[in-house]
Design a protein around this motif. Structure first.
Motif, PDB file in Angstrom:
ATOM      1  N   ALA A 141     -12.141  -7.131  -6.526  1.00 37.00           N
ATOM      2  CA  ALA A 141     -11.851  -6.015  -5.540  1.00 37.00           C
ATOM      3  C   ALA A 141     -11.245  -6.560  -4.208  1.00 37.00           C
ATOM      4  O   ALA A 141     -10.333  -5.660  -3.687  1.00 37.00           O
ATOM      5  N   ALA A 142     -11.680  -7.594  -3.818  1.00 36.96           N
ATOM      6  CA  ALA A 142     -10.951  -8.168  -2.480  1.00 36.96           C
ATOM      7  C   ALA A 142      -9.363  -8.345  -2.742  1.00 36.96           C
ATOM      8  O   ALA A 142      -8.618  -7.837  -1.911  1.00 36.96           O
ATOM      9  N   TYR A 143      -8.961  -8.728  -3.946  1.00 37.19           N
ATOM     10  CA  TYR A 143      -7.768  -9.056  -4.046  1.00 37.19           C
ATOM     11  C   TYR A 143      -6.916  -7.511  -4.664  1.00 37.19           C
ATOM     12  O   TYR A 143      -5.916  -7.314  -4.148  1.00 37.19           O
ATOM     13  N   ASN A 144      -7.792  -6.581  -5.029  1.00 39.76           N
ATOM     14  CA  ASN A 144      -7.025  -5.458  -5.302  1.00 39.76           C
ATOM     15  C   ASN A 144      -6.751  -4.784  -4.058  1.00 39.76           C
ATOM     16  O   ASN A 144      -5.879  -3.970  -3.867  1.00 39.76           O
ATOM     17  N   LEU A 145      -7.716  -4.731  -3.156  1.00 34.91           N
ATOM     18  CA  LEU A 145      -7.397  -4.104  -1.660  1.00 34.91           C
ATOM     19  C   LEU A 145      -6.213  -4.799  -1.079  1.00 34.91           C
ATOM     20  O   LEU A 145      -5.352  -4.175  -0.651  1.00 34.91           O
ATOM     21  N   LEU A 146      -5.889  -6.192  -1.238  1.00 41.26           N
ATOM     22  CA  LEU A 146      -4.821  -6.597  -0.742  1.00 41.26           C
ATOM     23  C   LEU A 146      -3.815  -6.321  -1.349  1.00 41.26           C
ATOM     24  O   LEU A 146      -2.595  -5.973  -0.636  1.00 41.26           O
ATOM     25  N   LEU A 147      -3.727  -6.332  -2.599  1.00 44.08           N
ATOM     26  CA  LEU A 147      -2.223  -5.709  -3.664  1.00 44.08           C
ATOM     27  C   LEU A 147      -2.188  -4.562  -2.999  1.00 44.08           C
ATOM     28  O   LEU A 147      -0.785  -4.150  -2.854  1.00 44.08           O
ATOM     29  N   GLY A 148      -3.208  -3.654  -3.124  1.00 43.38           N
ATOM     30  CA  GLY A 148      -2.907  -2.145  -2.570  1.00 43.38           C
ATOM     31  C   GLY A 148      -2.306  -1.912  -1.270  1.00 43.38           C
ATOM     32  O   GLY A 148      -1.253  -1.211  -1.073  1.00 43.38           O
ATOM     33  N   ALA A 149      -2.693  -2.646  -0.005  1.00 45.73           N
ATOM     34  CA  ALA A 149      -2.141  -2.775   1.159  1.00 45.73           C
ATOM     35  C   ALA A 149      -0.884  -3.225   1.100  1.00 45.73           C
ATOM     36  O   ALA A 149       0.101  -2.591   1.675  1.00 45.73           O
ATOM     37  N   HIS A 150      -0.186  -4.240   0.420  1.00 46.95           N
ATOM     38  CA  HIS A 150       0.853  -4.758   0.032  1.00 46.95           C
ATOM     39  C   HIS A 150       1.944  -3.386  -0.215  1.00 46.95           C
ATOM     40  O   HIS A 150       2.928  -3.387   0.222  1.00 46.95           O
ATOM     41  N   ALA A 151       1.240  -2.999  -1.390  1.00 48.28           N
ATOM     42  CA  ALA A 151       2.267  -1.936  -2.119  1.00 48.28           C
ATOM     43  C   ALA A 151       2.251  -0.508  -1.300  1.00 48.28           C
ATOM     44  O   ALA A 151       3.328   0.019  -1.397  1.00 48.28           O
ATOM     45  N   MET A 152       1.404  -0.345  -0.521  1.00 49.99           N
ATOM     46  CA  MET A 152       1.567   0.853   0.510  1.00 49.99           C
ATOM     47  C   MET A 152       2.471   0.393   1.675  1.00 49.99           C
ATOM     48  O   MET A 152       2.973   1.188   2.507  1.00 49.99           O
ATOM     49  N   GLY A 153       2.717  -0.898   2.038  1.00 48.00           N
ATOM     50  CA  GLY A 153       3.604  -1.284   3.071  1.00 48.00           C
ATOM     51  C   GLY A 153       2.811  -2.018   4.235  1.00 48.00           C
ATOM     52  O   GLY A 153       3.530  -2.195   5.186  1.00 48.00           O
ATOM     53  N   TYR A 154       1.676  -2.458   4.102  1.00 45.35           N
ATOM     54  CA  TYR A 154       1.100  -3.115   5.182  1.00 45.35           C
ATOM     55  C   TYR A 154       1.097  -4.872   4.642  1.00 45.35           C
ATOM     56  O   TYR A 154       0.817  -5.131   3.577  1.00 45.35           O
ATOM     57  N   ALA A 155       0.898  -5.452   5.785  1.00 43.55           N
ATOM     58  CA  ALA A 155       0.693  -6.984   5.716  1.00 43.55           C
ATOM     59  C   ALA A 155      -0.926  -7.203   5.655  1.00 43.55           C
ATOM     60  O   ALA A 155      -1.679  -6.451   6.080  1.00 43.55           O
ATOM     61  N   GLY A 156      -1.191  -8.258   5.193  1.00 47.15           N
ATOM     62  CA  GLY A 156      -2.564  -8.577   5.234  1.00 47.15           C
ATOM     63  C   GLY A 156      -2.908  -9.968   4.756  1.00 47.15           C
ATOM     64  O   GLY A 156      -1.998 -10.535   4.184  1.00 47.15           O
ATOM     65  N   CYS A 157      -4.224 -10.399   5.042  1.00 49.26           N
ATOM     66  CA  CYS A 157      -4.600 -11.703   4.421  1.00 49.26           C
ATOM     67  C   CYS A 157      -6.090 -11.695   4.268  1.00 49.26           C
ATOM     68  O   CYS A 157      -6.877 -11.201   4.731  1.00 49.26           O
ATOM     69  N   TRP A 158      -6.482 -12.386   3.106  1.00 48.33           N
ATOM     70  CA  TRP A 158      -8.035 -12.641   2.409  1.00 48.33           C
ATOM     71  C   TRP A 158      -8.356 -14.060   2.838  1.00 48.33           C
ATOM     72  O   TRP A 158      -7.843 -15.077   2.734  1.00 48.33           O
ATOM     73  N   LEU A 159      -9.387 -13.898   3.973  1.00 52.45           N
ATOM     74  CA  LEU A 159      -9.955 -15.195   4.452  1.00 52.45           C
ATOM     75  C   LEU A 159     -11.422 -15.034   4.242  1.00 52.45           C
ATOM     76  O   LEU A 159     -12.228 -14.070   4.023  1.00 52.45           O
ATOM     77  N   THR A 160     -12.193 -16.293   4.539  1.00 53.51           N
ATOM     78  CA  THR A 160     -13.501 -16.284   4.441  1.00 53.51           C
ATOM     79  C   THR A 160     -13.923 -16.927   5.901  1.00 53.51           C
ATOM     80  O   THR A 160     -14.556 -16.266   6.626  1.00 53.51           O
TER      81      THR A 160
END
Length: 209
Positions: A141-160
């Motif tokens: 789910a975390a990765y899907n969110l990141l991929l979706g954001a990239h596909a929408m045109g936003y930058a992002g990163c997944w950290l702990t």
């Protein structure tokens, strides 16, 4: 220019036929060049309310054995970023060796991006679905969110980072005792283009049984 929320098709209804397999050169290109943006390079704007709702709907479309939905999303944006950071600072304020710099770092943790989505692994008791499978679903789910954001045109990163592994911090952020942080997904725009980094050599990690 990021895509509007309306660019995301509505989710199909239960038992409705879905186009689950479809050739998409754009998707393959996105996956081939996908790159997280350093959190220090994120800036305004981030996804608006409608865009974020659409992205979270996409994030939930992950493998989920038993249809348990063993995850939840906590949005940390606006003034909540400072409140969450202040809660973390209070957690460590009396720890041995913690100086003002460490406290300030905790206060500013969520201020580094326009918004952050805390993806929570919320496993449930199940005789059929092991806890590990449920945790993997939360990671997906975390990765899907990141991929979706990239596909929408936003930058992002997944950290702990440390709050994910500190029971006191998890409690301060509203998690139940059995819940864990699958990831903090920071979203926004980028101040500068991302560059490729060293990747694991996939060829050395392939074998046949």
């Amino acid at each position: 220019m990021p895509l509007p929320a309306s660019a995301v098709p509505p989710a199909p209804k239960e038992n409705e036929p879905v186009e689950a397999v479809r050739e998409s050169a754009e998707t393959l290109a996105l996956l081939a060049r996908r790159r997280s943006t350093k959190v220090g390079h994120l800036s305004e704007p981030g996804p608006n309310g409608e865009q974020l709702t659409a992205l979270l709907q996409l994030a939930g479309r992950v493998p989920d054995h038993g249809k348990l939905g063993p995850w939840r999303f906590v949005i940390i944006d606006g003034d909540a970023r400072a409140r969450a950071g202040a809660a973390l600072a209070r957690v460590i304020e009396n720890d041995e060796g913690v100086d003002q710099s460490r406290k300030d770092g905790a206060r500013g943790l969520f201020l580094r991006a326009p918004l952050c989505v805390m993806v929570v692994s919320a496993t449930v008791e199940s005789k059929k679905v092991p806890e590990w499978e449920q945790q993997l679903s939360a990671a997906a789910a975390a990765y899907n969110l990141l991929l979706g954001a990239h596909a929408m045109g936003y930058a992002g990163c997944w950290l702990t980072e440390w709050p994910a592994f500190d029971a006191r911090a998890r409690k301060a952020l509203g998690l139940a005792e059995h819940e864990r942080v699958a990831g903090f997904v920071y979203l926004g725009s980028t101040r500068e283009p991302a560059t490729e980094r060293v990747r694991a050599d996939v060829a050395t990690r392939i074998s046949r049984f």
